[in-house]
Design an enzyme around this catalytic site. Structure first.
Site, short mmCIF file in Angstrom:
data_model
loop_
_atom_site.label_atom_id
_atom_site.label_comp_id
_atom_site.label_asym_id
_atom_site.label_seq_id
_atom_site.Cartn_x
_atom_site.Cartn_y
_atom_site.Cartn_z
N LYS A 1 -37.93 -12.33 -1.11
CA LYS A 1 -37.99 -13.55 -0.31
C LYS A 1 -37.60 -14.74 -1.20
CE LYS A 1 -40.68 -16.80 0.30
NZ LYS A 1 -39.64 -17.85 0.42
N GLU B 1 -44.51 -15.38 -13.04
CA GLU B 1 -43.85 -16.25 -14.01
C GLU B 1 -44.00 -17.65 -13.45
OE1 GLU B 1 -41.65 -18.63 -15.54
OE2 GLU B 1 -39.87 -17.53 -14.85
N CYS C 1 -38.45 -23.94 -15.84
CA CYS C 1 -39.85 -23.80 -16.27
C CYS C 1 -39.97 -23.75 -17.79
CB CYS C 1 -40.48 -22.58 -15.62
SG CYS C 1 -39.47 -21.13 -15.83
N GLU D 1 -46.39 -30.42 -15.77
CA GLU D 1 -44.97 -30.07 -15.84
C GLU D 1 -44.20 -31.21 -15.15
OE1 GLU D 1 -44.04 -26.52 -13.56
OE2 GLU D 1 -42.66 -25.90 -15.15
P1 ADP Z 1 -41.85 -24.88 -6.04
O1 ADP Z 1 -42.84 -25.99 -6.17
O2 ADP Z 1 -40.99 -24.68 -7.22
O3 ADP Z 1 -41.10 -24.86 -4.74
P2 ADP Z 1 -43.50 -22.75 -5.04
O4 ADP Z 1 -44.47 -21.95 -5.81
O5 ADP Z 1 -44.00 -23.60 -3.92
O6 ADP Z 1 -42.72 -23.59 -6.13
O7 ADP Z 1 -42.34 -21.83 -4.46
C1 ADP Z 1 -41.83 -20.69 -5.06
C2 ADP Z 1 -41.64 -19.62 -4.01
O8 ADP Z 1 -42.90 -19.33 -3.43
C3 ADP Z 1 -40.73 -20.01 -2.86
O9 ADP Z 1 -40.00 -18.86 -2.47
C4 ADP Z 1 -41.71 -20.41 -1.78
O10 ADP Z 1 -41.20 -20.24 -0.47
C5 ADP Z 1 -42.83 -19.43 -2.01
N1 ADP Z 1 -44.15 -19.83 -1.53
C6 ADP Z 1 -44.67 -21.07 -1.42
N2 ADP Z 1 -45.94 -21.02 -0.98
C7 ADP Z 1 -46.24 -19.70 -0.80
C8 ADP Z 1 -47.40 -18.98 -0.37
N3 ADP Z 1 -48.53 -19.59 -0.03
N4 ADP Z 1 -47.31 -17.62 -0.33
C9 ADP Z 1 -46.19 -16.99 -0.70
N5 ADP Z 1 -45.08 -17.60 -1.10
C10 ADP Z 1 -45.09 -18.95 -1.16
#
Ligand code: ADP
Length: 486
Positions: A180, A255, A289, A386
């Site tokens: 995903k 990560e 990162c 960060e």
């Molecule tokens: P960023 O702040 O870099 O967008 P996130 O951790 O929000 O970092 O996003 C990284 C990935 O995690 C993306 O693919 C996002 O769609 C997904 N994501 C965000 N929230 C959730 C969640 N609660 N459960 C699973 N995946 C998530």
């Protein structure tokens, strides 16, 4: 020809070898951060569609496991070749959805491909062990087996490499996988899947689903068919996923965020340190990162370093990544701009000095001039959080013990960098830094052959290298009793 006419350009999910829309027809727009133009629509997959995908992917994985390692390796190599063949168009697609300069996108495609090549080779080297066993009549056989169906959730800052780093070892180990990608940058992921299909990777072995993170994340962690979850993203989301994956005791690799110190000791080669700081700080507009988040410079060379660093920073060209010569593209979205602005304003209110750049105004859109702050203190936000943007805060230090204490004074532990020409200091400091990766006299450390990952709140597990394959296998111990030896 427009990259949107390329044969690998897709706006549908790839499930069980078919290109599909969401069963309820919901979709989300993909925008170009440089122009704000809508460039694509991808499915917002509902939970039920992903549940069905899990069933077919698990089934496909069982067949994939039975193929020979040689066959898996051959298919991965074919995929690797196709990715490299299409490097220029894939790079353009990446720049359109993510914003990074074309040269960086092309470098990322090569880097992403290098993981496929590396694990195509590692597929042939999955090794167990045979031990004599503790008693005369027993032998211990230890084999490595594929862990089963894997899931990967990836971020927008490296739309290709974060995927291949997970897909390639999973496939090499004999696992199927559902990926995903971030909703901001799904097009590179779908293009990679189209090329994997062209390479002949069987239906259902690699699946790419697009949609809402929390919705799809919930399905992936609630399924007892998914045996492994690999996530790259924020510490906050990683921590939520780790808690959710406890329900079925899924194996997880995370990560997560970093807050890398970049230390320039008095005996450093200043020119190299400036070059490394520019590369580490401003690559991908500071949205990596592992990028330098806090730059510590010894007081005896502070002014000289600052002068050269300022000159180099002011030469960086900000603009649309498609334009030749651009070195810094737009930030990914408004939220990212606001975060950097807030960190600058917080530092200035606590006594920092602005050397160049400065907060972006609304009219600037998502463009952000590279910014340097000096007279930094440990209580400022960008010392603790960060940044994920082109802000370089400079801290002055006096002795080694003091700077190492400061470097380690964060919950994160991903990467650290330092510059010295002294071999004793090199060893001592490298061992004392509480991180998973250290760059000594270099600002660029990532490679498919090296174990990438962090400690503390920066994550669990390693990606790349021979260790990266271990994450997708389980050890099985077989105890063999020999007749007449008791
Ligand atoms: P960023 O702040 O870099 O967008 P996130 O951790 O929000 O970092 O996003 C990284 C990935 O995690 C993306 O693919 C996002 O769609 C997904 N994501 C965000 N929230 C959730 C969640 N609660 N459960 C699973 N995946 C998530």
């Amino acid at each position: 020809m427009s990259v949107f006419n390329a044969h690998f350009f897709r706006q549908q999910c790839y499930i069980n070898g078919c290109w599909v829309d969401a069963s309820d027809q919901q979709s989300a727009q993909v925008t170009d951060p440089a122009t704000g133009d809508i460039i694509a629509q991808v499915p917002l997959l509902p939970a039920t569609d992903l549940e069905a995908c899990i069933v077919t992917a698990e089934k496909a994985g069982r067949k994939w496991t039975e193929q020979s390692a040689e066959q898996r390796s051959r298919l991965l190599k074919k995929w690797y070749q196709l990715v490299l063949e299409h490097q220029p168009e894939l790079a353009e697609l990446m720049t359109r959805e993510q914003g990074k300069p074309l040269t960086e996108s092309a470098a990322e495609i090569a880097y992403a491909a290098s993981y496929i090549e590396w694990f195509a080779e590692e597929a042939l080297r999955v090794q167990g062990d045979i031990q004599n066993g503790p008693s005369a009549d027993k032998r211990s056989l230890i084999i490595r087996q594929p862990i089963g169906l894997c899931a990967a959730i990836t971020p927008w800052n490296f739309p290709a490499a974060m995927l291949t780093r997970k897909i390639a070892p999973a496939l090499a180990a004999g696992c199927s996988i559902i990926v995903k990608p971030a909703l901001e940058t799904p097009l590179s992921a779908l293009a990679l899947a189209a090329l994997a299909e062209q390479a002949g990777i069987p239906a259902g072995v690699l699946n790419v689903v697009t949609g809402d993170g929390p919705t799809l994340g919930r399905v992936l962690t609630q399924s007892n068919r998914v045996r492994k979850l690999s996530f790259t993203g924020s510490t906050q989301t990683g921590s939520l996923l780790m808690a959710a994956s406890a329900q079925h005791v899924q194996k997880v690799s995370l990560e997560l965020g970093g807050n890398a110190p970049f230390i320039v000791f008095a005996d450093a080669d200043i020119e190299r340190a400036v070059k490394g700081a520019i590369e580490s700080k401003f690559r991908n507009a500071g949205q990596t990162c592992v990028c330098a988040n806090r730059i510590y410079v010894h007081h005896s060379i502070h002014d000289e370093f600052m002068q050269r660093f300022k000159e180099a920073t002011q030469q960086l060209v900000v603009g649309n990544g498609l334009k030749t010569g651009t070195q810094i593209g737009p930030l990914i979205n408004r939220e990212a701009v606001n975060k950097v602005n807030q960190q600058i304003e917080d530092a200035l209110s606590k006594g920092a000095k602005l050397i160049c750049g400065g907060p972006a105004v609304e009219a600037d859109g998502l463009w952000f001039q590279p910014t340097i702050l000096t007279d930094m203190q440990a209580d400022m936000r960008c010392a603790q959080e960060e940044t994920f943007g082109p802000l370089a805060p400079i801290f002055k230090f006096t002795d080694d013990a003091e700077v190492i204490t400061q470097a380690n004074a964060t919950p994160f532990g991903l990467a650290a960098y330092f510059y010295t020409q002294n071999i004793d200091r090199m060893w001592r400091v490298a061992e004392q830094l509480e991180v998973g990766m250290v760059g000594v006299n270099t600002g660029i450390i990532s490679s498919a052959s090296a174990p990438f990952g962090g400690v503390k709140s920066s994550g669990i597990g390693r990606e790349g290298s021979r260790f990266g394959l271990d994450e997708y296998t389980e050890l099985k111990y077989i105890c063999l009793e020999l007749e007449g030896k008791a």
